[in-house]
Write a protein that holds these residues in place. Structure first.
Motif, mmCIF file in Angstrom:
data_model
loop_
_atom_site.group_PDB
_atom_site.id
_atom_site.type_symbol
_atom_site.label_atom_id
_atom_site.label_comp_id
_atom_site.label_asym_id
_atom_site.label_seq_id
_atom_site.Cartn_x
_atom_site.Cartn_y
_atom_site.Cartn_z
ATOM 1 N N TRP A 56 39.869 36.033 35.799
ATOM 2 C CA TRP A 56 39.745 35.596 37.332
ATOM 3 C C TRP A 56 40.375 36.753 38.318
ATOM 4 N N LEU A 57 41.362 37.329 37.721
ATOM 5 C CA LEU A 57 41.945 38.582 38.436
ATOM 6 C C LEU A 57 40.893 39.596 38.386
ATOM 7 N N ARG A 58 40.226 39.913 37.512
ATOM 8 C CA ARG A 58 39.312 41.020 37.570
ATOM 9 C C ARG A 58 38.257 40.349 38.660
ATOM 10 N N LEU A 59 37.452 39.399 38.500
ATOM 11 C CA LEU A 59 36.723 39.028 39.780
ATOM 12 C C LEU A 59 37.278 39.070 41.152
ATOM 13 N N VAL A 60 38.626 38.734 41.250
ATOM 14 C CA VAL A 60 39.154 39.135 42.505
ATOM 15 C C VAL A 60 38.886 40.487 43.109
ATOM 16 N N GLU A 61 39.219 41.228 41.979
ATOM 17 C CA GLU A 61 39.378 42.736 42.242
ATOM 18 C C GLU A 61 37.930 43.370 42.699
ATOM 19 N N ARG A 62 36.954 42.796 41.855
ATOM 20 C CA ARG A 62 35.473 43.192 41.928
ATOM 21 C C ARG A 62 34.468 42.482 42.520
ATOM 22 N N ILE A 63 35.069 41.414 43.158
ATOM 23 C CA ILE A 63 33.899 40.569 43.832
ATOM 24 C C ILE A 63 32.864 41.224 44.780
ATOM 25 N N ASP A 64 33.768 41.891 45.430
ATOM 26 C CA ASP A 64 32.714 42.813 46.713
ATOM 27 C C ASP A 64 31.752 43.644 45.912
ATOM 28 N N GLY A 65 31.963 44.139 44.723
ATOM 29 C CA GLY A 65 30.943 45.166 44.044
ATOM 30 C C GLY A 65 30.030 44.454 43.233
ATOM 31 N N LEU A 66 29.958 42.918 43.137
ATOM 32 C CA LEU A 66 29.107 42.411 42.445
ATOM 33 C C LEU A 66 27.618 42.566 42.888
ATOM 34 N N ARG A 67 26.872 43.152 42.207
ATOM 35 C CA ARG A 67 25.208 43.389 42.608
ATOM 36 C C ARG A 67 24.688 42.222 42.726
ATOM 37 N N ASP A 68 24.757 41.213 41.676
ATOM 38 C CA ASP A 68 23.913 39.905 41.855
ATOM 39 C C ASP A 68 24.818 38.740 41.659
ATOM 40 N N PRO A 69 25.252 38.297 42.786
ATOM 41 C CA PRO A 69 26.179 37.355 42.971
ATOM 42 C C PRO A 69 25.765 36.119 41.971
ATOM 43 N N ALA A 70 24.311 35.796 41.694
ATOM 44 C CA ALA A 70 23.900 34.645 41.034
ATOM 45 C C ALA A 70 24.326 34.852 39.365
#
Length: 175
Positions: A56-70
């Motif tokens: 979950w921490l990694r997602l918080v750190e990288r959520i803005d860089g996710l190319r495909d939110p789905a």
């Protein structure tokens, strides 16, 4: 890669904007899978909790860089698998799988039959190769084949045929 439209993309967009309810829904939707992935690597409760928290921490750190939110479910599954493997290597161990918790018995009239059947299936599962045990356990909690493929590190097209072979092997072992 196509992903089932389950609303994850909308939740990710809202979470990016700071929507706490969206974050809570993402955690609710995917935490079971993350725990199962960590447990499938033989990690104890504390180590599994570390894997889930780090994921979950990694997602918080990288959520803005996710190319495909789905595809966030797949991203989470892959991250949990990688974190689990990192922890196993760090600890220098390859522990056996932790059995899944059992649900309460439905009633006294069915306890004996249920326990006997559960014992037979459990013994058959333990007799399967580790890859099949892991796949079948994760299949119960993954929301898509794509998430399962990401969790196992296998091609998406291999999930169905591999699952079918594992289920056939399990059927042959259960009398």
């Amino acid at each position: 890669m196509a992903h089932k439209n389950d609303g994850t993309d909308e939740l990710v967009v809202r979470a990016r904007g700071g929507d706490g309810a969206a974050w809570a829904r993402l955690v609710e939707r995917h935490s079971g899978l993350l725990w199962s992935i960590a447990r499938s690597h033989g990690l104890n409760d504390a180590d599994s909790g570390d894997v889930v928290q780090t994921t979950w921490l990694r997602l918080v750190e990288r959520i803005d860089g996710l190319r495909d939110p789905a595809a966030t479910g797949c991203w989470l599954a892959t991250t949990a698998r990688n974190e689990s493997l990192r922890l196993v290597r760090l600890r220098g161990r390859d522990l056996p799988l932790v059995p899944a918790p059992r649900a309460p018995e439905p009633g006294p009239d069915r306890v004996a039959l249920s326990r006997e059947r559960l014992g037979l299936v459990g013994a058959a599962l333990e007799a399967l190769p580790r890859r099949c045990r892991t796949l079948l356990r994760l299949f119960a909690v993954a929301s898509s084949h794509a998430e399962l493929a990401a969790a196992l590190g296998i091609p998406l097209g291999s999930v169905g045929p591999t699952r079918a072979r594992c289920l056939d092997a399990l059927r042959r072992l259960v009398p």
